[in-house]
Structures are given as C-alpha cells and as structure tokens.
Design an enzyme around this catalytic site. Sequence first.
Site, PDB file in Angstrom:
ATOM      1  N   HIS A 156      43.183  35.026  45.373  1.00 32.56           N
ATOM      2  CA  HIS A 156      44.393  35.185  44.564  1.00 32.56           C
ATOM      3  C   HIS A 156      44.090  35.878  43.236  1.00 32.56           C
ATOM      4  O   HIS A 156      44.753  36.849  42.867  1.00 32.56           O
ATOM      5  CB  HIS A 156      45.026  33.814  44.304  1.00 32.56           C
ATOM      6  CG  HIS A 156      46.320  33.901  43.578  1.00 32.56           C
ATOM      7  ND1 HIS A 156      47.522  34.142  44.219  1.00 32.56           N
ATOM      8  CD2 HIS A 156      46.617  33.811  42.259  1.00 32.56           C
ATOM      9  CE1 HIS A 156      48.495  34.182  43.327  1.00 32.56           C
ATOM     10  NE2 HIS A 156      47.969  33.990  42.127  1.00 32.56           N
ATOM     11  N   HIS A 172      44.250  39.808  39.217  1.00 28.56           N
ATOM     12  CA  HIS A 172      44.001  39.859  37.777  1.00 28.56           C
ATOM     13  C   HIS A 172      42.596  40.391  37.470  1.00 28.56           C
ATOM     14  O   HIS A 172      41.964  39.926  36.516  1.00 28.56           O
ATOM     15  CB  HIS A 172      44.173  38.458  37.167  1.00 28.56           C
ATOM     16  CG  HIS A 172      45.555  37.918  37.321  1.00 28.56           C
ATOM     17  ND1 HIS A 172      46.621  38.384  36.596  1.00 28.56           N
ATOM     18  CD2 HIS A 172      46.052  36.960  38.142  1.00 28.56           C
ATOM     19  CE1 HIS A 172      47.717  37.730  36.944  1.00 28.56           C
ATOM     20  NE2 HIS A 172      47.397  36.867  37.886  1.00 28.56           N
ATOM     21  N   LYS A 218      53.857  44.524  41.281  1.00 31.09           N
ATOM     22  CA  LYS A 218      53.418  43.482  40.355  1.00 31.09           C
ATOM     23  C   LYS A 218      54.187  43.744  39.071  1.00 31.09           C
ATOM     24  O   LYS A 218      53.846  44.642  38.294  1.00 31.09           O
ATOM     25  CB  LYS A 218      51.905  43.584  40.117  1.00 31.09           C
ATOM     26  CG  LYS A 218      51.350  42.542  39.148  1.00 31.09           C
ATOM     27  CD  LYS A 218      51.190  41.185  39.785  1.00 31.09           C
ATOM     28  CE  LYS A 218      50.604  40.175  38.807  1.00 31.09           C
ATOM     29  NZ  LYS A 218      50.550  38.823  39.342  1.00 31.09           N
TER      30      LYS A 218
END
EC number: 4.6.1.-
Length: 282
Positions: A156, A172, A218
Amino acid sequence: MTEGDRELSALIQELWDNDTNRLRPGIDYRISLQGKAGDLAGVPDDSDGAGMPLFSFVDENIFKKETFLAFISLLDNYESDTGEPEIVTPEEEMENHRFLDSVIKTPTMKIAHKYLVEKRLSPEDTTGFKQQLYKIWFELYARKGSSKPDSSGFEHVFVGETRGGHTVIGFHNWIQLYLQEKLGHIDYKGYSVNANSPQPDENKHMLALQFSWKNGIKPKGSIFIGVSPEFEFSLYTLCFLMSPNERVKVSFNLYDVEIVCHHYNQKHIGTTYPVLVKYLNV
C-alpha cells in the site's frame, strides 16, 4: 508539541542526519513542479497542471546501492487491484527477507531499533526484530471490501494500489513514482497546495502532488523525495510502534511535519505518509 513528540523529533533528526544514502536535490535528482493540480478527483486531462514529467533527472547510480536494489526488486511482486488476492511465491518471500536484511544493517534502522528496544517495543535480538518488521509490513491482510488477503503495509505505502479501477490508493514513494513515470505509466498532474500548506520547493524533500496511474487518479498524494528506503522504513516503523494517535507531529531539518500512520487491526500498517505543515525558519 508534547514531550513525546519532541523526543520523537530528536530521534527522527538523528535518522535524517544518518541517512547517508539520501540524494541531493538539484545534484542527484531534479524535479519540475510546473503548475498546480486541479482540486477534484477524476479531473479531465485539460485541467492537467503539468505538461512534462515530474522528474527531469535522477542519477541512477544510487539504485546500485544494496538497500535500493533490494527495495526495487519488491516493486513488481504485487497485484495492484484491491480485491485480487496476493500470492507470495518463495522467491518473493526471499526478496522480502533480503530487503529487511539490507535495511537492518543501516545506521538509520540501527538507531530506530536501539530506541524501540529501550522503550520495550521491539525485541533486542535481530532475528526477533526482523520477524516483527515482517509482520508489520509484509504479512498479508484483507482490505475493506475484500474477503481474501489482498494487501500489505508495504504494498500500500511503497508500491501503490488501485480500487475499482479508477482510484489510486497508497503509493507514497518517490522511487516507485520515478520508475513508473519513466515507463510511461504515471502522468504527473501538478502539485497540490491549500490555504494552509506552504508552496512546494524543488529543492526540498517533500511534495504533495496529483497523478494518474493505471487508469486511476491519485487526487492528492504526499511523499518524501530523494530519501533512502531505509529512512522511510525506519521512520514509519517508529511512528507505527510509538504512536496510538495515528497522527504524529514532528520537526526535523527544515520541516514541520505530521506523519499519518493508520494501523490495521493494531498489527499491520494500513497506510502511512508525511504531510508538510510548514518549513522551519533556519
């Protein structure tokens, strides 16, 4: 800032000072911020605030270093769609262990480990600590709406996932962003700011941005840029184990930052990422 936040800030400053593999902005890499991204998810391409890629240059020699090599080997081990069960092959499990072995040897993780042992949050022996890290980051779990294990903290946060084919969640990490952009899979849409956030700076190590990936958008992501895998891995592990609050306020180097860290069942990382609050006056 609480006493605990101050203590954690001092520790993260130590991690920062010992991140010997961090790249230097403008020298080891260059980014091109261009325009501000649109405010809405699913923005059409005509509101794209950036006509060019985010990264204009990265010295890829850094990717030959042990932790970078081990990290990059993990990026193709996952199904990006949530709901698609993950199957971990023996080779992929070996790659996970190789990455942990490489990270545990670094100055940043040694500092983090020592501190966690002092706080009685981690085992002192390396084998036990590595098992703890494996469980937090690599053990699979079922994300919301899925009946089978389809996700992990590592996937993730560092690799990224898609939900319903239209939304990018997680993702990220700057190395994955750079490599995916280089392959033509990322369309950088511009930087994100609001009334309370500082203007981004091409020579700083943090950025909020919008991008599309694998047909999904995103709407707003936040990442460190140019830091080593071991710095992020150490920082996020610390925040996960130290803070029940899910938002930790820390100050280090030039940055006043909130580290968001959502737990999943108190055993795994659900998501974690930095939010820049302000630049510190230096």
